[in-house]
Scaffold this motif. Structure first.
Motif, mmCIF file in Angstrom:
data_model
loop_
_atom_site.group_PDB
_atom_site.id
_atom_site.type_symbol
_atom_site.label_atom_id
_atom_site.label_comp_id
_atom_site.label_asym_id
_atom_site.label_seq_id
_atom_site.Cartn_x
_atom_site.Cartn_y
_atom_site.Cartn_z
ATOM 1 N N SER A 124 -2.750 27.580 -56.904
ATOM 2 C CA SER A 124 -2.748 28.857 -56.190
ATOM 3 C C SER A 124 -4.122 29.165 -55.608
ATOM 4 N N LEU A 125 -5.036 28.198 -55.687
ATOM 5 C CA LEU A 125 -6.398 28.291 -55.163
ATOM 6 C C LEU A 125 -7.253 29.290 -55.949
ATOM 7 N N ARG A 126 -6.888 29.529 -57.192
ATOM 8 C CA ARG A 126 -7.656 30.386 -58.087
ATOM 9 C C ARG A 126 -8.668 29.541 -58.869
ATOM 10 N N THR A 127 -9.881 30.035 -58.999
ATOM 11 C CA THR A 127 -10.924 29.341 -59.741
ATOM 12 C C THR A 127 -10.770 29.603 -61.239
ATOM 13 N N SER A 128 -11.768 29.169 -62.011
ATOM 14 C CA SER A 128 -11.760 29.429 -63.446
ATOM 15 C C SER A 128 -11.968 30.899 -63.774
ATOM 16 N N ASP A 129 -12.324 31.705 -62.788
ATOM 17 C CA ASP A 129 -12.383 33.165 -62.918
ATOM 18 C C ASP A 129 -11.145 33.741 -62.245
ATOM 19 N N PRO A 130 -10.317 34.508 -62.948
ATOM 20 C CA PRO A 130 -9.045 34.970 -62.360
ATOM 21 C C PRO A 130 -9.180 35.873 -61.141
ATOM 22 N N ASP A 131 -10.361 36.421 -60.906
ATOM 23 C CA ASP A 131 -10.551 37.297 -59.749
ATOM 24 C C ASP A 131 -11.263 36.600 -58.590
ATOM 25 N N ILE A 132 -11.498 35.293 -58.728
ATOM 26 C CA ILE A 132 -12.204 34.548 -57.686
ATOM 27 C C ILE A 132 -11.355 33.364 -57.239
ATOM 28 N N LEU A 134 -7.233 25.998 -41.934
ATOM 29 C CA LEU A 134 -6.255 26.820 -41.215
ATOM 30 C C LEU A 134 -5.171 27.356 -42.153
ATOM 31 N N ASN A 135 -4.690 26.511 -43.053
ATOM 32 C CA ASN A 135 -3.596 26.896 -43.940
ATOM 33 C C ASN A 135 -4.060 27.363 -45.316
ATOM 34 N N GLY A 136 -5.199 26.844 -45.763
ATOM 35 C CA GLY A 136 -5.683 27.207 -47.084
ATOM 36 C C GLY A 136 -6.190 28.630 -47.165
ATOM 37 N N GLY A 137 -6.850 29.102 -46.121
ATOM 38 C CA GLY A 137 -7.326 30.485 -46.112
ATOM 39 C C GLY A 137 -6.189 31.484 -46.291
ATOM 40 N N PRO A 138 -5.126 31.384 -45.494
ATOM 41 C CA PRO A 138 -3.979 32.282 -45.684
ATOM 42 C C PRO A 138 -3.323 32.142 -47.058
ATOM 43 N N ALA A 139 -3.228 30.914 -47.581
ATOM 44 C CA ALA A 139 -2.628 30.726 -48.907
ATOM 45 C C ALA A 139 -3.443 31.454 -49.967
ATOM 46 N N ALA A 140 -4.769 31.346 -49.887
ATOM 47 C CA ALA A 140 -5.625 32.039 -50.847
ATOM 48 C C ALA A 140 -5.488 33.549 -50.713
ATOM 49 N N ALA A 141 -5.379 34.030 -49.484
ATOM 50 C CA ALA A 141 -5.223 35.477 -49.272
ATOM 51 C C ALA A 141 -3.948 35.991 -49.938
ATOM 52 N N ARG A 142 -2.873 35.253 -49.805
ATOM 53 C CA ARG A 142 -1.611 35.679 -50.422
ATOM 54 C C ARG A 142 -1.722 35.654 -51.951
#
Length: 420
Positions: free
Chosen positions: A276-284, A311-319
């Motif tokens: 889900s493109l989340r780092t080891s910090d749940p808010d980052i 192009l696609n990863g930025g929107p996925a992270a935003a969602r």
């Protein structure tokens, strides 16, 4: 109207960051969106820097993701020319180079990558170039035009995508070009020797000289200007300018200083993120060139530097930042244009991961599709001067179905039949 109940901060005003900001608004987020970039230019796309813009076929304004007024119109707070120098995870703040402290509820790191530097004498000379930023392309465009007018000589360290595309542009301008590459073929670690040799032939036909199995050891000059380069095989080559095109390194210093988990170098490095493109910090979160993501389809961690991933990863992270269920499993994709050859590559086939390469079409005429097979399945495919097949190729890769190599090489067998 912005509701300041939540603040989402995006560090990195490239394509991934700009598309993430766009997606937050498109998905109905009404909180503050702050987009921070260390360049003074508005967010832009990088492919034209080594393709159309470098060749003079595209105007400078064409590279920008949005018109400058778009950001204010969509209540995006844009901070340009501002590096982020600090990230305090417990306080949920980032500190800008001018001392400004911004608090975030969710943070996206889209810090990108930076060109690797040549670690040899002479890199401080005026004629040594990199190509990563718009300012680099602005400068290099003028250099290539000047070299073409004066029959000047460009030496390129590295026969990867950037090196080859700049070589094609330089020859189009009329400059003399020598490429120095330690591997036996161009793109050796991407395409392997089976297809890499195709690019040797293509560029050689256009007058590019290759020095394979060699690396630069020194750049010599006079009065601050480049005169020649030396290689570890004992040769010296005349040069008026040198381009270092030896790859890019993910920009992870901010994440590392903040204690975020990093991906192993064997997986390409970068900031480690889950599907889900989340780092080891749940808010980052992290996306684009800087992120080493767990890839659900490939079953491995992978860092992808190409345009489509931003192009696609930025929107996925935003969602994902908005709490949506995200599993980022796009098939890796990139494209290149060199002289009259256009190609698209889909999938991932690292050296040693595939068993054979199968081609359909006319390789001699450079109108064909190449397939990288492993365990009887298609791992990757490249279409060369054959168009409108990317969706089918990606479906084939995604299906993971065994294929008959003989049928796969037969142009009379429809591609669709392999996924039906």
């Amino acid at each position: 109207m912005v509701d300041a109940h939540e603040t989402f901060v995006i560090v990195g005003a490239g394509l991934a960051g700009a598309k993430a900001a766009e997606t937050l608004r498109a998905e109905g987020f009404t909180g503050r969106v702050i987009l921070i970039g260390d360049e003074r230019d508005h967010p832009y796309e990088r492919p034209p820097l080594s393709k159309g813009y470098l060749l003079g076929k595209e105007e400078r304004d064409s590279v920008f993701v949005h018109q400058p007024a778009w950001y204010a119109e969509h209540d995006i707070e844009l901070h340009l020319g501002q590096p982020v120098v600090g990230l305090a995870r417990e306080a949920h703040t980032v500190t800008l180079g001018d001392g400004t402290v911004l608090r975030y509820d969710k943070l996206l790191l889209a810090t990108g990558a930076e060109p690797r530097r040549l670690d040899i004498p002479g890199t401080d000379l005026a004629g040594v170039h990199h190509l990563r930023r718009l300012a680099h392309a602005d400068r290099l465009r003028g250099v290539l035009a000047s070299l073409g007018r004066d029959n000047g000589h460009l030496v390129i360290a590295g026969a990867g995508w950037i090196g080859l595309e700049v070589a094609a542009a330089a020859r189009t301008y009329g400059a003399e070009v020598t490429i120095v590459e330690p591997e036996p073929t161009p793109l050796h670690h991407v395409l392997g020797p089976e297809i890499g040799g195709l690019f040797t032939e293509l560029h050689s036909e256009h007058g590019v000289r290759f020095r394979f199995g060699a690396s630069l050891t020194e750049i010599t000059g006079q009065d601050g200007m480049v005169l020649a380069v030396s290689t570890d095989d004992g040769d010296e080559h005349p040069a008026h300018d040198v381009l270092a095109a030896i790859g890019a390194a993910p920009r992870t210093a901010l994440a590392e200083a903040a204690g975020l988990e990093l991906a192993d170098r064997s997986a390409g490095g970068g900031i480690a993120v889950d599907a889900s493109l989340r780092t080891s910090d749940p808010d980052i979160f992290a996306a684009g060139d800087c992120a080493g993501a767990e890839h659900p389809l490939l079953g491995m961690r992978l860092r992808v530097e190409h345009w489509a991933n931003a192009l696609n990863g930025g929107p996925a992270a935003a969602r994902a930042m908005l709490g949506q269920d995200v599993s980022y499993d796009r098939v890796p994709y990139f494209f290149s244009d060199q002289y009259d050859l256009g190609m698209e590559f889909s999938g991932y086939a690292a050296p040693g991961s595939y068993e054979q390469v199968v081609c359909r079409g006319d390789v001699g005429k450079r109108e064909f599709i190449a397939f990288w097979l492993g365990q009887g399945r298609v791992l990757a495919a490249m279409n060369v001067n054959i168009w409108d097949v990317t969706d089918q190729l990606q479906q084939l890769i995604r299906s993971r179905r065994p294929v008959d190599p003989e049928r796969l090489s037969d142009p009379t067998v429809p591609l669709a039949s392999f996924t039906e």
